[in-house]
Design an enzyme around this catalytic site. Sequence first.
Site, PDB file in Angstrom:
ATOM      1  N   HIS A  92       0.910  -1.176  -0.096  1.00  0.00           N
ATOM      2  CA  HIS A  92       0.080  -0.060  -0.069  1.00  0.00           C
ATOM      3  C   HIS A  92       1.080   1.301   0.032  1.00  0.00           C
ATOM      4  O   HIS A  92       1.901   1.329   0.841  1.00  0.00           O
ATOM      5  CB  HIS A  92      -0.749   0.145   1.284  1.00  0.00           C
ATOM      6  CG  HIS A  92      -1.844   1.314   1.226  1.00  0.00           C
ATOM      7  ND1 HIS A  92      -2.645   1.330   0.515  1.00  0.00           N
ATOM      8  CD2 HIS A  92      -1.836   2.412   2.210  1.00  0.00           C
ATOM      9  CE1 HIS A  92      -3.247   2.782   0.583  1.00  0.00           C
ATOM     10  NE2 HIS A  92      -2.842   3.244   1.663  1.00  0.00           N
ATOM     11  N   SER A  93       0.506   2.325  -0.742  1.00  0.00           N
ATOM     12  CA  SER A  93       1.250   3.304  -0.642  1.00  0.00           C
ATOM     13  C   SER A  93       2.553   3.141  -1.091  1.00  0.00           C
ATOM     14  O   SER A  93       3.208   2.488  -2.228  1.00  0.00           O
ATOM     15  CB  SER A  93       0.824   4.356   0.279  1.00  0.00           C
ATOM     16  OG  SER A  93       1.392   5.408   0.076  1.00  0.00           O
ATOM     17  N   MET A  94       3.545   3.682  -0.353  1.00  0.00           N
ATOM     18  CA  MET A  94       5.078   3.498  -0.443  1.00  0.00           C
ATOM     19  C   MET A  94       5.307   2.027  -0.637  1.00  0.00           C
ATOM     20  O   MET A  94       6.219   1.494  -1.431  1.00  0.00           O
ATOM     21  CB  MET A  94       5.806   3.886   0.555  1.00  0.00           C
ATOM     22  CG  MET A  94       7.363   3.643   0.418  1.00  0.00           C
ATOM     23  SD  MET A  94       8.420   4.302   1.927  1.00  0.00           S
ATOM     24  CE  MET A  94       8.348   2.565   2.988  1.00  0.00           C
ATOM     25  N   SER A 120      -1.800  -0.918  -4.120  1.00  0.00           N
ATOM     26  CA  SER A 120      -2.626  -0.298  -3.568  1.00  0.00           C
ATOM     27  C   SER A 120      -2.290   1.323  -3.200  1.00  0.00           C
ATOM     28  O   SER A 120      -0.984   1.550  -2.882  1.00  0.00           O
ATOM     29  CB  SER A 120      -3.102  -0.791  -2.137  1.00  0.00           C
ATOM     30  OG  SER A 120      -4.210   0.001  -1.516  1.00  0.00           O
TER      31      SER A 120
END
Length: 252
Positions: A92-94, A120
């Site tokens: 997720h994200s990073m 994500s």
Amino acid sequence: MNSTWFRRFTIPGNGPLLVCFPHAGGSATVYRNLAQALPAEFDVVCVQYPGRQDRYLEAPFTDLTLLAEAAAEELARVLDADPGRPYALFGHSMGSLVAFETARLLARGPQRGPQRLFLSGRGAPDAHSTAHFGRYDDDDVLAEVRGLGGTDQSMLDAPDIMEMALPALRADYRALGRYEWREGEPLTAAMTVLVGDSDPMVTVEEAGTWRAHSRGDVTVKVFPGGHFYLFDHLRDIAETVTEGLLSGTASP
């Protein structure tokens, strides 16, 4: 599994392996609820980056490529111990960026690559730059975290908590700011891309840019919510992951 890099929050099953990569400032425990919501047959392993929780005394990485290299090296040992077992990566994200770079490294090595990536909360690295994070000071980082939500906002006003959390956050944003996309062959792994419909960091259109990075099936799943939509849709996320892991090529 004897590794400082991985945590389990459920009894490992004999089915597919799912390796989860946290967002900036996050720890392995952010995936505890997802691990518990997935079928018992899965083996869910959550990555613990240096510089947080029980690895607090270790220096956090400030280079995302080096972080991915270290994660890939540790994961390769796990794969060597159970050859032939299907596995997938979730970020997720990073964490999406770290998962993607880890998958690229594994695909080029002696180990087989993952069967699927679950990416994500961000777009593809060649279409979604993180260079501006390199100009952030601590106040900018905290303002960004406040704007994204998903964190108990009272924690941001607790000096003792922030004294412990800020070094990892600072390092992660520095790593994102230093990251430079290096072109390479698309992965053979299928991808499931997940995004909130009101995420201030990535639009649904930007999430679709991952299609250029896989020769396999790429499915984009849109959920109501902002950057941390996944914490509000745990059952739906678990169903999406289950579909992708068991089918190999989730249908759109």
